[in-house]
Motif scaffolding. Structure first.
Motif, mmCIF file in Angstrom:
data_model
loop_
_atom_site.group_PDB
_atom_site.id
_atom_site.type_symbol
_atom_site.label_atom_id
_atom_site.label_comp_id
_atom_site.label_asym_id
_atom_site.label_seq_id
_atom_site.Cartn_x
_atom_site.Cartn_y
_atom_site.Cartn_z
ATOM 1 N N ASN A 152 71.594 -75.475 -35.366
ATOM 2 C CA ASN A 152 71.623 -75.598 -36.761
ATOM 3 C C ASN A 152 70.730 -75.299 -37.240
ATOM 4 N N ALA A 153 69.708 -74.721 -37.257
ATOM 5 C CA ALA A 153 67.897 -75.440 -36.904
ATOM 6 C C ALA A 153 67.777 -76.799 -37.687
ATOM 7 N N GLU A 154 68.828 -77.752 -37.813
ATOM 8 C CA GLU A 154 68.297 -78.911 -38.292
ATOM 9 C C GLU A 154 68.188 -80.034 -37.183
ATOM 10 N N THR A 155 67.375 -81.111 -37.777
ATOM 11 C CA THR A 155 65.898 -82.289 -36.701
ATOM 12 C C THR A 155 67.890 -83.579 -36.585
ATOM 13 N N ILE A 156 68.123 -83.641 -35.389
ATOM 14 C CA ILE A 156 68.552 -84.689 -34.608
ATOM 15 C C ILE A 156 68.336 -85.884 -35.127
ATOM 16 N N TYR A 157 68.884 -86.827 -35.632
ATOM 17 C CA TYR A 157 68.448 -88.472 -35.763
ATOM 18 C C TYR A 157 69.409 -89.133 -35.858
ATOM 19 N N ALA A 158 69.490 -90.877 -36.246
ATOM 20 C CA ALA A 158 70.076 -91.970 -35.744
ATOM 21 C C ALA A 158 69.980 -92.130 -34.863
ATOM 22 N N PHE A 159 69.578 -92.442 -33.932
ATOM 23 C CA PHE A 159 69.486 -92.552 -32.864
ATOM 24 C C PHE A 159 69.983 -94.125 -31.990
ATOM 25 N N PRO A 160 70.526 -94.598 -31.115
ATOM 26 C CA PRO A 160 71.154 -96.382 -30.845
ATOM 27 C C PRO A 160 69.703 -97.114 -30.512
ATOM 28 N N LEU A 161 69.315 -98.308 -31.543
ATOM 29 C CA LEU A 161 68.408 -99.315 -31.728
ATOM 30 C C LEU A 161 68.305 -99.272 -30.182
ATOM 31 N N ALA A 162 68.972 -99.168 -29.311
ATOM 32 C CA ALA A 162 67.950 -99.908 -28.576
ATOM 33 C C ALA A 162 67.354 -98.037 -27.963
ATOM 34 N N PHE A 163 67.750 -97.454 -28.081
ATOM 35 C CA PHE A 163 66.481 -95.977 -27.569
ATOM 36 C C PHE A 163 65.572 -96.252 -28.006
ATOM 37 N N GLU A 164 65.611 -96.269 -29.198
ATOM 38 C CA GLU A 164 64.307 -96.420 -29.857
ATOM 39 C C GLU A 164 63.715 -97.388 -29.898
ATOM 40 N N GLU A 165 63.588 -98.301 -29.522
ATOM 41 C CA GLU A 165 62.848 -99.877 -28.864
ATOM 42 C C GLU A 165 62.558 -99.128 -27.451
ATOM 43 N N PHE A 166 62.914 -98.366 -27.061
ATOM 44 C CA PHE A 166 62.585 -98.113 -25.457
ATOM 45 C C PHE A 166 61.364 -96.822 -26.193
ATOM 46 N N GLY A 167 61.304 -96.572 -26.692
ATOM 47 C CA GLY A 167 59.693 -95.755 -27.179
ATOM 48 C C GLY A 167 58.852 -96.103 -27.701
#
Length: 328
Positions: A152-167
């Motif tokens: 819907n032309a919107e940015t998606i965020y608020a991912f699991p913390l473990a996923f963010e830490e991997f990056g």
């Protein structure tokens, strides 16, 4: 002239070594220049930044190498990456699942979307014998529109913390995402240089009709090559999400051009049949080091774009002379 399927392997390896050595010297030259130009260039933090910044382009470029080796082109990888990212982003934010399940679901969704888009590119291009330039240009628009529609032309965020830490994870100062991209590069090298499938891709790029007359299913080899490019775009989407912690439908604009530039600078011929993923790796490094070094020198965005464009044109001219040398 003998094709890669009949040429002496030692001669082909020697030519590849000479080519990669030249690209490596060009990379070394850039590193020396920027080291003297800025005291911050060779710092540990900046080296980590460079490795992180080239990761996505390297992944896309490795997939692109398979397509260019058969004489094709894939202009859709940037848009496919964005489409795969928003689909994976939707999956990873579903309610009612644990973090591990969500991450696995997102990875499967992103990789699946990328591979399906690549598969469609390959089937349509190979079955009807249409220029891949046109087909993937169409997919570029389809995937971009699909990404905007799904999100819907919107940015998606608020991912699991473990996923963010991997990056953002580092091992010995080296970003984990770069290590993953490097492993992918080594796997691609093995496929192209140590398997019949890989050698036949070179053969298709040199003389498609000869490979067909030898009884090999050229159609499926082409489809698989494009599927690998799409899969790489899906893989890049996962890395992009982990690095930035968002999934945007407008991500990846112009990424296909950077990927193609890395492949060309790395010595892979646009005509197909010649090149290597090691050269692509060096090409991605050259683009990354060039961009980083020019920023540290304080050059404007406009000048950086102009200089990068000159480097690409020079690489194409050098490819022209490399082709003449190979034919001699």
């Amino acid at each position: 002239m003998a094709s890669p399927t009949t040429a002496t392997p030692k001669l082909a390896a020697l030519r590849s070594l000479i080519n990669n050595a030249g690209i490596g010297l060009a990379l070394l030259f850039l590193i020396v220049i920027f080291s003297f130009s800025s005291e911050y260039f060779l710092t540990a933090n900046n080296i980590t930044n460079i490795l992180t910044q080239i990761t996505i382009n390297l992944i896309l470029a490795v997939g692109m190498t398979f397509v260019i080796l058969i004489g094709g082109i894939d202009l859709s990888v940037g848009s496919v990456m964005a489409f795969a990212a928003v689909v994976a982003g939707k999956a990873i934010t579903l309610p009612g699942f644990g973090d591990t399940e969500l991450i696995l679901l997102a990875c499967v969704a992103g990789l699946g979307v990328g591979m399906i888009c690549g598969l469609l590119n390959g089937v349509i291009s190979a079955y009807w014998g249409l220029p891949s330039f046109i087909i993937t240009l169409g997919m570029l628009n389809i995937a971009r529109g699909a990404g905007l529609q799904v999100s819907n032309a919107e940015t998606i965020y608020a991912f699991p913390l473990a996923f963010e830490e991997f990056g953002s994870m580092l091992i010995g100062g080296v970003p984990v995402v770069f290590i993953v991209a490097l492993v992918m590069t080594l796997i691609a090298w093995f496929v192209l240089n140590r398997t019949v499938f890989g050698r036949l891709l070179y053969g298709i790029g040199n003389n498609e009709e000869a490979v067909r007359l030898a009884g090999h299913p050229v159609f499926w080899y082409k489809v698989i090559a494009f599927s690998i490019s799409g899969l790489a775009a899906g893989f890049a989407a996962i890395i992009y999400m982990a690095r930035l912690n968002i999934a945007s439908p407008i991500a990846g604009i112009g990424f296909e051009l950077n990927a193609i530039a890395a492949v060309i600078i790395g010595g892979t011929s646009l005509a197909g049949g010649r090149g290597s993923v090691i050269g692509t790796l060096l090409g991605a490094f050259i683009i990354g080091v060039l961009a980083n070094g020019l920023i540290l020198m304080g050059l404007s965005d406009f000048l950086r774009q102009m200089i990068t464009g000159v480097v690409i044109i020079v690489a194409v001219i050098l490819d022209h002379y490399r082709a003449k040398y190979s034919a001699s």
